[in-house]
Design an enzyme around this catalytic site. Structure first.
Site, PDB file in Angstrom:
ATOM      1  N   HIS A  63      29.148   9.147  -3.809  1.00 41.81           N
ATOM      2  CA  HIS A  63      29.439   8.195  -2.620  1.00 41.81           C
ATOM      3  C   HIS A  63      28.867   8.273  -1.309  1.00 41.81           C
ATOM      4  CE1 HIS A  63      32.570  11.382  -1.057  1.00 41.81           C
ATOM      5  NE2 HIS A  63      31.426  12.040  -1.682  1.00 41.81           N
ATOM      6  N   HIS A  64      27.684   9.359  -1.490  1.00 45.16           N
ATOM      7  CA  HIS A  64      26.911   9.516  -0.292  1.00 45.16           C
ATOM      8  C   HIS A  64      25.641   8.733  -0.249  1.00 45.16           C
ATOM      9  CE1 HIS A  64      29.623  12.550   1.404  1.00 45.16           C
ATOM     10  NE2 HIS A  64      29.244  13.406   0.079  1.00 45.16           N
ATOM     11  N   ALA A  65      25.496   8.185  -1.421  1.00 46.10           N
ATOM     12  CA  ALA A  65      24.179   7.399  -1.581  1.00 46.10           C
ATOM     13  C   ALA A  65      24.160   6.135  -0.958  1.00 46.10           C
ATOM     14  CB  ALA A  65      23.897   7.375  -3.221  1.00 46.10           C
ATOM     15  N   ASP A  73      30.604   8.043   2.846  1.00 49.44           N
ATOM     16  CA  ASP A  73      29.939   7.224   3.806  1.00 49.44           C
ATOM     17  C   ASP A  73      28.707   6.453   3.403  1.00 49.44           C
ATOM     18  OD1 ASP A  73      28.483   9.732   3.075  1.00 49.44           O
ATOM     19  OD2 ASP A  73      26.864   9.552   4.541  1.00 49.44           O
TER      20      ASP A  73
END
Length: 406
Positions: free
Chosen positions: A209-211, A259
């Site tokens: 989920h940070h990609a 993010d």
């Protein structure tokens, strides 16, 4: 140890010929879209039309499986010769699969399972192999990822700054890492098809989920949640194997804000909404704007956590009215996780997972669970913690006799 080599010029070509035919389901979502949410909506799925699973090997037939929901795993999610002291536990995926196929009350004091959840590795559904994953799933204009960034990553050409931001540094260009990065995305796509058909499924990896669209970050490179949401809501892209999904909600319970997923926006036309419930003081320092952001104070423990979870998820379900849910079940909320800051117990993690999954099924919304983050020097203990969400998917599968809807 010699590293495998791939020709980046020939990988990632689309091939519909590798789709394997099984039975389908569009009527279920017509019912769902009319808001008649019920467990019975999944029963319609098995009796209508044709669907195709993007799999290199079928797992245990869900009609024959009364013990657990469909689970997706590829043996190359993990690989060997990883730096021993690296913060990211690359072997946790293999150890998680091992835990699922071995842990029961006979050999582990905390387990109440009469037998291992999964009897043998061939019972897992196996995603497409690396060379068979269609590029169209990933790269713009059909996919959500910047094609220049994608190609540079696949060819091992990311620069030092990009590699450092991802956190894998010189390991980023290793063929094994490139392969497993693509495989876990393919695994979540396959799990989404299985959940569309059967109501619930899980992936032994995923939750990257940070990609972002054009960069990796925080030990994640390609965002499986954004790719899967895009796949589900584009019937041209998915070849009509998924019909009627207009709105996907990501429920992200990793301790770190999602993010990267948030920065994909709504994928156009309100197709993606994001709920991130995370530790407010934790990574990333500069937060993105999710559809719903719930920042928790350091030290938040079970009771407060679960109360906040219920309020937040119920609000999102009511306002978004999603057709499909992707659930990031990160276990880095655990009170002893080395990158956490919360004080949630393993019992609290289990209660969280059960509540989220059951809430989805009660409302007749298909749900995919992915493992998300978790960090512990005792990787066997970490793997058993990640097994909780798969055990809770199995609990829901049995409670609602979802195998009868197959």
């Amino acid at each position: 140890m010699a590293h495998r080599r791939y020709d980046a010029a020939i990988i990632m070509t689309g091939l519909n010929a590798h789709y394997m035919v099984v039975s389908s389901l569009s009527t279920a979502f017509r019912k769902h879209s009319s808001r008649s949410h019920s467990i019975s909506c999944f029963a319609e799925v098995a009796t209508n039309a044709d669907s195709q699973l993007v799999t290199s090997r079928h797992g245990l037939d869900p009609k024959e499986n009364r013990f657990h929901a469909p689970i997706v795993y590829h043996e190359n999610y993990s690989f060997s010769d990883w730096p021993e002291n690296h913060t990211f536990p690359m072997d946790k995926f293999a150890l998680l699969a091992q835990a699922l196929t071995t842990t029961c009350k006979k050999n582990h004091s905390k387990s109440n399972l009469p037998r291992p959840l999964v009897r043998q590795e061939s019972d897992f559904f196996r995603p497409l192999d690396f060379q068979d994953v269609p590029r169209s799933w990933l790269a713009e204009p059909t996919g959500p990822i910047n094609p220049v960034f994608l190609d540079r990553f696949l060819k091992g050409q990311l620069d030092e700054v990009e590699r450092r931001y991802i956190g894998f540094r010189e390991q980023t260009s290793r063929p094994e890492l490139i392969e497993r990065t693509v495989l876990e995305v393919a695994g979540t796509v396959l799990a989404s098809q299985l959940a569309y058909k059967y109501g619930i499924a899980s992936n032994v990896a995923g939750g990257t989920h940070h990609a972002h669209r054009d960069m990796g970050a925080g030990y994640t490179i390609l965002n499986d949640l954004a790719v899967t949401a895009n796949f589900l809501t584009d019937e041209d892209l998915n070849g009509g194997t998924v019909c009627g999904v207009k709105r996907v909600l990501v429920i992200d319970c990793d301790v770190h804000q999602g993010d990267g997923t948030a920065k994909f926006g709504d994928l156009g036309h309100g197709r993606l909404s994001t709920l991130s419930m995370h530790c407010a003081s934790n990574y990333p320092r500069i937060k993105a704007q999710s559809t719903y952001d719930v920042g928790l104070a350091d030290g938040c423990a079970d009771e407060e956590y679960l109360e906040t979870l219920e309020k937040s998820v119920n609000r999102a379900l009511e306002e978004v009215d999603p057709d499909f849910i992707l659930y990031d079940a990160g276990v880095d909320i655990y009170d002893k996780d080395k990158l956490g800051r919360l004080k949630v117990s393993e019992d609290g993690i289990r209660a969280r997972d059960r509540w989220v999954l059951e809430r989805c099924i009660e409302k007749g919304i298909p749900v995919v669970a992915v493992v998300g983050g978790g960090y512990d020097k005792d990787v066997d203990a970490l793997a058993r913690r990640h097994a909780i969400v798969h055990e809770e998917c199995a609990y829901i599968w049995r409670k609602y006799k979802m195998f009868q809807n197959s």
